[in-house]
Design a protein around this motif. Sequence first.
Motif, PDB file in Angstrom:
ATOM      1  N   ARG A  48       0.862  -1.181   0.000  1.00  0.00           N
ATOM      2  CA  ARG A  48       0.000   0.000   0.000  1.00  0.00           C
ATOM      3  C   ARG A  48       0.898   1.231   0.000  1.00  0.00           C
ATOM      4  NH1 ARG A  48      -5.420   0.539   3.168  1.00  0.00           N
ATOM      5  NH2 ARG A  48      -5.894   2.747   2.937  1.00  0.00           N
ATOM      6  N   LEU A  49       0.671   2.109  -0.956  1.00  0.00           N
ATOM      7  CA  LEU A  49       1.433   3.347  -1.078  1.00  0.00           C
ATOM      8  C   LEU A  49       0.573   4.470  -0.508  1.00  0.00           C
ATOM      9  CD1 LEU A  49       2.580   2.733  -4.743  1.00  0.00           C
ATOM     10  CD2 LEU A  49       3.826   2.177  -2.665  1.00  0.00           C
ATOM     11  N   ARG A  50       1.026   5.070   0.560  1.00  0.00           N
ATOM     12  CA  ARG A  50       0.215   6.067   1.259  1.00  0.00           C
ATOM     13  C   ARG A  50       0.217   7.395   0.512  1.00  0.00           C
ATOM     14  NH1 ARG A  50       2.038   6.824   6.866  1.00  0.00           N
ATOM     15  NH2 ARG A  50       4.084   6.887   5.889  1.00  0.00           N
ATOM     16  N   GLN A  51      -0.985   7.960   0.362  1.00  0.00           N
ATOM     17  CA  GLN A  51      -1.195   9.257  -0.283  1.00  0.00           C
ATOM     18  C   GLN A  51      -0.309   9.426  -1.517  1.00  0.00           C
ATOM     19  OE1 GLN A  51      -0.913  12.461   2.545  1.00  0.00           O
ATOM     20  NE2 GLN A  51      -2.468  11.576   3.870  1.00  0.00           N
ATOM     21  N   SER A  52      -0.412   8.466  -2.425  1.00  0.00           N
ATOM     22  CA  SER A  52       0.523   8.445  -3.553  1.00  0.00           C
ATOM     23  C   SER A  52      -0.021   9.013  -4.851  1.00  0.00           C
ATOM     24  CB  SER A  52       1.015   7.019  -3.796  1.00  0.00           C
ATOM     25  OG  SER A  52      -0.066   6.199  -4.191  1.00  0.00           O
ATOM     26  N   TYR A  53      -1.328   9.187  -4.982  1.00  0.00           N
ATOM     27  CA  TYR A  53      -1.854   9.631  -6.275  1.00  0.00           C
ATOM     28  C   TYR A  53      -2.978  10.635  -6.082  1.00  0.00           C
ATOM     29  CZ  TYR A  53      -3.270   9.476 -11.135  1.00  0.00           C
ATOM     30  OH  TYR A  53      -3.555   9.818 -12.433  1.00  0.00           O
ATOM     31  N   LEU A  54      -2.846  11.759  -6.773  1.00  0.00           N
ATOM     32  CA  LEU A  54      -3.872  12.803  -6.731  1.00  0.00           C
ATOM     33  C   LEU A  54      -4.961  12.448  -7.734  1.00  0.00           C
ATOM     34  CD1 LEU A  54      -4.632  15.585  -5.539  1.00  0.00           C
ATOM     35  CD2 LEU A  54      -3.428  16.607  -7.484  1.00  0.00           C
ATOM     36  N   CYS A  55      -6.112  12.080  -7.221  1.00  0.00           N
ATOM     37  CA  CYS A  55      -7.227  11.667  -8.078  1.00  0.00           C
ATOM     38  C   CYS A  55      -8.064  12.874  -8.478  1.00  0.00           C
ATOM     39  CB  CYS A  55      -8.087  10.637  -7.347  1.00  0.00           C
ATOM     40  SG  CYS A  55      -7.256   9.044  -7.143  1.00  0.00           S
ATOM     41  N   GLY A  56      -9.067  12.608  -9.287  1.00  0.00           N
ATOM     42  CA  GLY A  56      -9.916  13.662  -9.821  1.00  0.00           C
ATOM     43  C   GLY A  56     -10.704  14.434  -8.788  1.00  0.00           C
ATOM     44  N   ASP A  57     -10.798  13.910  -7.575  1.00  0.00           N
ATOM     45  CA  ASP A  57     -11.500  14.630  -6.512  1.00  0.00           C
ATOM     46  C   ASP A  57     -10.591  15.610  -5.782  1.00  0.00           C
ATOM     47  OD1 ASP A  57      -9.922  12.827  -5.114  1.00  0.00           O
ATOM     48  OD2 ASP A  57     -11.583  11.875  -4.040  1.00  0.00           O
ATOM     49  N   GLY A  58      -9.332  15.733  -6.236  1.00  0.00           N
ATOM     50  CA  GLY A  58      -8.394  16.663  -5.621  1.00  0.00           C
ATOM     51  C   GLY A  58      -7.759  16.145  -4.337  1.00  0.00           C
ATOM     52  N   VAL A  59      -7.960  14.861  -4.026  1.00  0.00           N
ATOM     53  CA  VAL A  59      -7.433  14.250  -2.806  1.00  0.00           C
ATOM     54  C   VAL A  59      -6.325  13.272  -3.183  1.00  0.00           C
ATOM     55  CG1 VAL A  59      -8.022  12.736  -0.855  1.00  0.00           C
ATOM     56  CG2 VAL A  59      -9.643  14.487  -1.626  1.00  0.00           C
ATOM     57  N   LYS A  60      -5.247  13.273  -2.387  1.00  0.00           N
ATOM     58  CA  LYS A  60      -4.188  12.276  -2.561  1.00  0.00           C
ATOM     59  C   LYS A  60      -4.666  10.974  -1.922  1.00  0.00           C
ATOM     60  CE  LYS A  60      -0.007  13.004  -3.179  1.00  0.00           C
ATOM     61  NZ  LYS A  60       0.952  12.778  -4.228  1.00  0.00           N
ATOM     62  N   HIS A  61      -4.896   9.968  -2.756  1.00  0.00           N
ATOM     63  CA  HIS A  61      -5.401   8.674  -2.300  1.00  0.00           C
ATOM     64  C   HIS A  61      -4.260   7.688  -2.100  1.00  0.00           C
ATOM     65  CE1 HIS A  61      -9.846   9.039  -2.989  1.00  0.00           C
ATOM     66  NE2 HIS A  61      -9.426  10.103  -3.638  1.00  0.00           N
ATOM     67  N   ASP A  62      -4.446   6.791  -1.138  1.00  0.00           N
ATOM     68  CA  ASP A  62      -3.558   5.640  -1.019  1.00  0.00           C
ATOM     69  C   ASP A  62      -3.794   4.752  -2.239  1.00  0.00           C
ATOM     70  OD1 ASP A  62      -3.053   6.685   1.499  1.00  0.00           O
ATOM     71  OD2 ASP A  62      -3.639   4.861   2.582  1.00  0.00           O
ATOM     72  N   GLU A  63      -2.740   4.058  -2.650  1.00  0.00           N
ATOM     73  CA  GLU A  63      -2.861   3.115  -3.761  1.00  0.00           C
ATOM     74  C   GLU A  63      -2.348   1.755  -3.339  1.00  0.00           C
ATOM     75  OE1 GLU A  63      -2.156   4.879  -8.023  1.00  0.00           O
ATOM     76  OE2 GLU A  63      -0.482   5.424  -6.723  1.00  0.00           O
ATOM     77  N   TYR A  64      -2.919   0.722  -3.965  1.00  0.00           N
ATOM     78  CA  TYR A  64      -2.352  -0.612  -3.850  1.00  0.00           C
ATOM     79  C   TYR A  64      -1.395  -0.802  -5.013  1.00  0.00           C
ATOM     80  CZ  TYR A  64      -5.746  -2.163  -0.332  1.00  0.00           C
ATOM     81  OH  TYR A  64      -6.480  -2.309   0.810  1.00  0.00           O
ATOM     82  N   LEU A  65      -0.310  -1.510  -4.730  1.00  0.00           N
ATOM     83  CA  LEU A  65       0.654  -1.912  -5.747  1.00  0.00           C
ATOM     84  C   LEU A  65       0.508  -3.411  -5.948  1.00  0.00           C
ATOM     85  CD1 LEU A  65       3.249  -1.944  -7.484  1.00  0.00           C
ATOM     86  CD2 LEU A  65       4.551  -1.991  -5.347  1.00  0.00           C
ATOM     87  N   TRP A  66       0.291  -3.792  -7.194  1.00  0.00           N
ATOM     88  CA  TRP A  66       0.191  -5.196  -7.577  1.00  0.00           C
ATOM     89  C   TRP A  66       1.319  -5.476  -8.560  1.00  0.00           C
ATOM     90  CZ3 TRP A  66      -4.191  -8.301  -6.241  1.00  0.00           C
ATOM     91  CH2 TRP A  66      -5.235  -7.624  -5.599  1.00  0.00           C
ATOM     92  N   ALA A  67       1.831  -6.697  -8.570  1.00  0.00           N
ATOM     93  CA  ALA A  67       2.878  -7.056  -9.530  1.00  0.00           C
ATOM     94  C   ALA A  67       2.647  -8.479 -10.051  1.00  0.00           C
ATOM     95  CB  ALA A  67       4.253  -6.952  -8.920  1.00  0.00           C
ATOM     96  N   ARG A  68       3.083  -8.659 -11.283  1.00  0.00           N
ATOM     97  CA  ARG A  68       3.075  -9.980 -11.888  1.00  0.00           C
ATOM     98  C   ARG A  68       4.428 -10.177 -12.554  1.00  0.00           C
ATOM     99  NH1 ARG A  68      -0.914 -12.310 -16.612  1.00  0.00           N
ATOM    100  NH2 ARG A  68       0.329 -14.176 -17.008  1.00  0.00           N
ATOM    101  N   LEU A  69       5.008 -11.335 -12.338  1.00  0.00           N
ATOM    102  CA  LEU A  69       6.296 -11.659 -12.927  1.00  0.00           C
ATOM    103  C   LEU A  69       6.091 -12.582 -14.125  1.00  0.00           C
ATOM    104  CD1 LEU A  69       8.329 -12.488  -9.684  1.00  0.00           C
ATOM    105  CD2 LEU A  69       8.042 -10.266 -10.824  1.00  0.00           C
ATOM    106  N   ALA A  70       7.001 -12.506 -15.071  1.00  0.00           N
ATOM    107  CA  ALA A  70       6.930 -13.390 -16.228  1.00  0.00           C
ATOM    108  C   ALA A  70       6.983 -14.848 -15.794  1.00  0.00           C
ATOM    109  CB  ALA A  70       8.069 -13.082 -17.195  1.00  0.00           C
ATOM    110  N   SER A  71       7.647 -15.123 -14.691  1.00  0.00           N
ATOM    111  CA  SER A  71       7.769 -16.496 -14.195  1.00  0.00           C
ATOM    112  C   SER A  71       6.560 -16.967 -13.385  1.00  0.00           C
ATOM    113  CB  SER A  71       9.040 -16.636 -13.350  1.00  0.00           C
ATOM    114  OG  SER A  71       8.995 -15.723 -12.254  1.00  0.00           O
ATOM    115  N   ASP A  72       5.621 -16.067 -13.075  1.00  0.00           N
ATOM    116  CA  ASP A  72       4.413 -16.478 -12.354  1.00  0.00           C
ATOM    117  C   ASP A  72       3.555 -17.365 -13.249  1.00  0.00           C
ATOM    118  OD1 ASP A  72       5.084 -15.005 -10.098  1.00  0.00           O
ATOM    119  OD2 ASP A  72       3.795 -13.296 -10.629  1.00  0.00           O
TER     120      ASP A  72
END
Length: 176
Positions: free
Chosen positions: A148-172
């Motif tokens: 979870r990335l805290r206050q990482s992205y300014l969304c259209g509502d003008g608020v910095k929202h936390d974001e989830y980070l997801w990843a996929r590897l080629a080997s998955d």
Amino acid sequence: MTLRAGELLLRPWDVEADLDAVVEAYADPDMQLWNGGTTDQDAVRAQLVRLADWSSGTHASFAVVSPSDEVLASVSLHAVNQKQLNGHVGSWTAPGARGRGVMTQVVRAACRYAFTDLGLLRLEIYHAVENVASGRVAEKAGFQREGRLRQSYLCGDGVKHDEYLWARLASDPAPT
């Protein structure tokens, strides 16, 4: 360059032919909140010109269209780093195409292209914590939530929202 995802076609953006559909999609309140965007035709045209130009090697953006060439969604591989063999997946779905599994198919196809044709080893998806639909797509497309990335992205509502980070590897393992 075109890709298939079931009956859907992922193709390069056609600036003039796709313009009205993108302006209409950007007018949706959920699009305004999570993806931003403008409904100004000149600004959308300029954005589509940038998305259609893959010459930098750092992104590949696709219009997702139905068999009748109706624009249903967008998927992009961006922040492609050939030295690190990483990239990010970004996407949006037009309101009329939501809830039908379109984006899961599309993200899976984009991952196959990134891993097979581009030789990337890691892809990431970021989305606002409150954007539950994006989390479902990431999970169904074989991504694992890493943090979870805290206050990482300014969304259209003008608020910095936390974001989830997801990843996929080629080997998955490929999702079923």
